[in-house]
Design a protein around this motif. Structure first.
Motif, PDB file in Angstrom:
ATOM      1  N   SER A 233       0.790  -1.557   0.258  1.00 22.38           N
ATOM      2  CA  SER A 233       0.088  -0.051  -0.053  1.00 22.38           C
ATOM      3  C   SER A 233       0.718   1.187  -0.342  1.00 22.38           C
ATOM      4  O   SER A 233       0.320   2.462  -0.649  1.00 22.38           O
ATOM      5  CB  SER A 233      -1.554  -0.095   1.133  1.00 22.38           C
ATOM      6  N   ARG A 234       1.604   1.462   0.938  1.00 24.47           N
ATOM      7  CA  ARG A 234       3.377   2.128   1.202  1.00 24.47           C
ATOM      8  C   ARG A 234       3.855   2.519  -0.786  1.00 24.47           C
ATOM      9  O   ARG A 234       3.679   3.620  -1.016  1.00 24.47           O
ATOM     10  CB  ARG A 234       3.585   2.205   1.369  1.00 24.47           C
TER      11      ARG A 234
ATOM     12  N   LYS B  72       1.236   4.104  -3.148  1.00 22.04           N
ATOM     13  CA  LYS B  72       0.943   5.370  -2.546  1.00 22.04           C
ATOM     14  C   LYS B  72       2.028   6.540  -3.311  1.00 22.04           C
ATOM     15  O   LYS B  72       2.272   7.446  -3.791  1.00 22.04           O
ATOM     16  CB  LYS B  72       0.688   5.574  -0.528  1.00 22.04           C
TER      17      LYS B  72
ATOM     18  N   ILE C  42      -4.654   2.385  -4.140  1.00 19.00           N
ATOM     19  CA  ILE C  42      -3.941   2.644  -2.775  1.00 19.00           C
ATOM     20  C   ILE C  42      -5.270   1.222  -2.972  1.00 19.00           C
ATOM     21  O   ILE C  42      -6.537   1.394  -2.123  1.00 19.00           O
ATOM     22  CB  ILE C  42      -3.589   2.758  -2.053  1.00 19.00           C
TER      23      ILE C  42
ATOM     24  N   SER D 135       5.796  10.998  -5.404  1.00 21.91           N
ATOM     25  CA  SER D 135       4.757   9.986  -7.005  1.00 21.91           C
ATOM     26  C   SER D 135       4.004  11.182  -7.532  1.00 21.91           C
ATOM     27  O   SER D 135       3.121  10.252  -8.219  1.00 21.91           O
ATOM     28  CB  SER D 135       3.920  10.314  -5.519  1.00 21.91           C
TER      29      SER D 135
END
Length: 339
Positions: free
Chosen positions: A73-74, A77, A83, A260
């Motif tokens: 999930s990180r 992100k 996510i 990101s």
């Protein structure tokens, strides 16, 4: 049923705009040689994903407090992906993309006024400082023993001169080439495999380059890559644009981590035969928060250019403030109104 051609209703200006506005998504020409990935659970398995997460800082072998789902999930992100915590198609495609070798999981603390930032710093926010030199001047040099067979020294020097200029245009820092590699602030070279810095390269594609935080200054590129400055001359399907990688790695040299924002120069991945040589707002605000602003730089101009994307010469459709339009259709309508 046959319709006589003269019975068709003419397209009015309003209906023409209506058709343009309701095109569901941007359309652009695709280069058939562009690198694409069609992932499946058969070609990217869970152990491979875990190795990727370990390699780039998301999973620590001696830390059982972070689950695979949390780490994934990180990762999603940090790369601007949906996510889900699951190895879905978007995530699988990114695992095998060529990328920078520096870990993504770095200090994300940023000034409170910039609440929508996607840039990050190295832990501790290190930056270059020179008490006796304001504005800041940094020297760079190339290792003459560690070059690439695909490009001449002149081509390499020209590419890096352009790349350094991109960053110098937005911050009060100048970059000067020197012949003295040993004493240069920034040391640039092409290296193969294990080259003594604890971060061995892995061959074609995979990790393209890596850099160390300020004030280390080492900037290493994988010698195994097919480095290119002109895709019209270099036809290899795995060719990598040197200037795109140079701009990215210089951002690391200055103290930025990975963004990101997918259109940022500091985004960690780069497909073969693709270019990303311009800084976006996220890159600029991030580096200016470390070094201040070049007095000759106008951020509002960059903001305006990103809000309203320039029309492309190839006629591809772009979105600007909720409306989709194209060069061809815009010229057509303007010409029609002037009749």
């Amino acid at each position: 049923m046959h319709h006589h051609p003269y019975n068709r209703k003419p397209i009015t200006v309003f209906s023409f705009f209506f058709l343009i506005y309701h095109i569901p998504q941007p359309i652009e020409a695709r280069n058939p040689s562009q690198f694409t990935i069609k992932p499946s659970r058969h070609n990217v398995n869970i152990p491979e994903i875990k190795r990727h997460l370990h390699r780039f800082g998301y999973l620590q072998r001696n830390n059982n407090n972070v689950s695979f789902e949390q780490a994934l999930s990180r990762y999603q992100k940090n790369l601007g992906l949906p996510i889900t915590g699951k190895p879905d198609s978007d995530t699988l495609s990114h695992v095998r993309l060529p990328r920078c070798g520096f870990p993504d999981d770095v200090d994300s603390k940023t000034p409170p006024f910039h609440t929508k930032q996607k840039y990050v710093y190295f832990p501790g926010r290190p930056r270059w400082t020179r008490d006796d030199n304001i504005p800041l001047q940094l020297t760079y040099a190339f290792s003459q023993e560690n070059l690439t067979p695909y490009l001449t020294p002149t081509q390499i020097r020209r590419v890096f001169r352009h790349a350094f200029a991109k960053w110098a245009s937005v911050i009060p820092v100048s970059f000067v080439e020197t012949e003295d590699y040993d004493t240069a602030d920034i040391k640039i070279g092409f290296f193969a495999g294990d080259h003594g810095d604890g971060e061995p390269f892995d061959g074609v594609l995979g990790v393209l380059a890596h850099t160390f935080s300020p004030e280390n200054g080492r900037l290493h590129l994988d010698k195994a890559e097919t480095w290119a400055v002109d895709f019209h001359e270099e036809k290899s399907t795995v060719a990598v644009d040197l200037e795109s990688v140079a701009v990215h790695e210089i951002g690391h040299v200055l103290g930025l981590g990975h963004s990101s924002a997918k259109d940022a120069a500091m985004y960690p991945t780069l497909k073969p035969r693709s270019k990303k040589v311009d800084l976006n707002v996220d890159d600029v605000v991030g580096v200016q928060s470390l070094y201040g602003t070049n007095p000759n730089f106008n951020l509002s101009g960059l903001l305006a250019s990103e809000t309203s994307t320039n029309l492309a010469a190839d006629g591809k459709l772009v979105r600007s403030e909720g409306m989709i339009y194209s060069t061809l259709s815009t010229l057509f309508v303007l010409g029609f109104l002037n009749l």
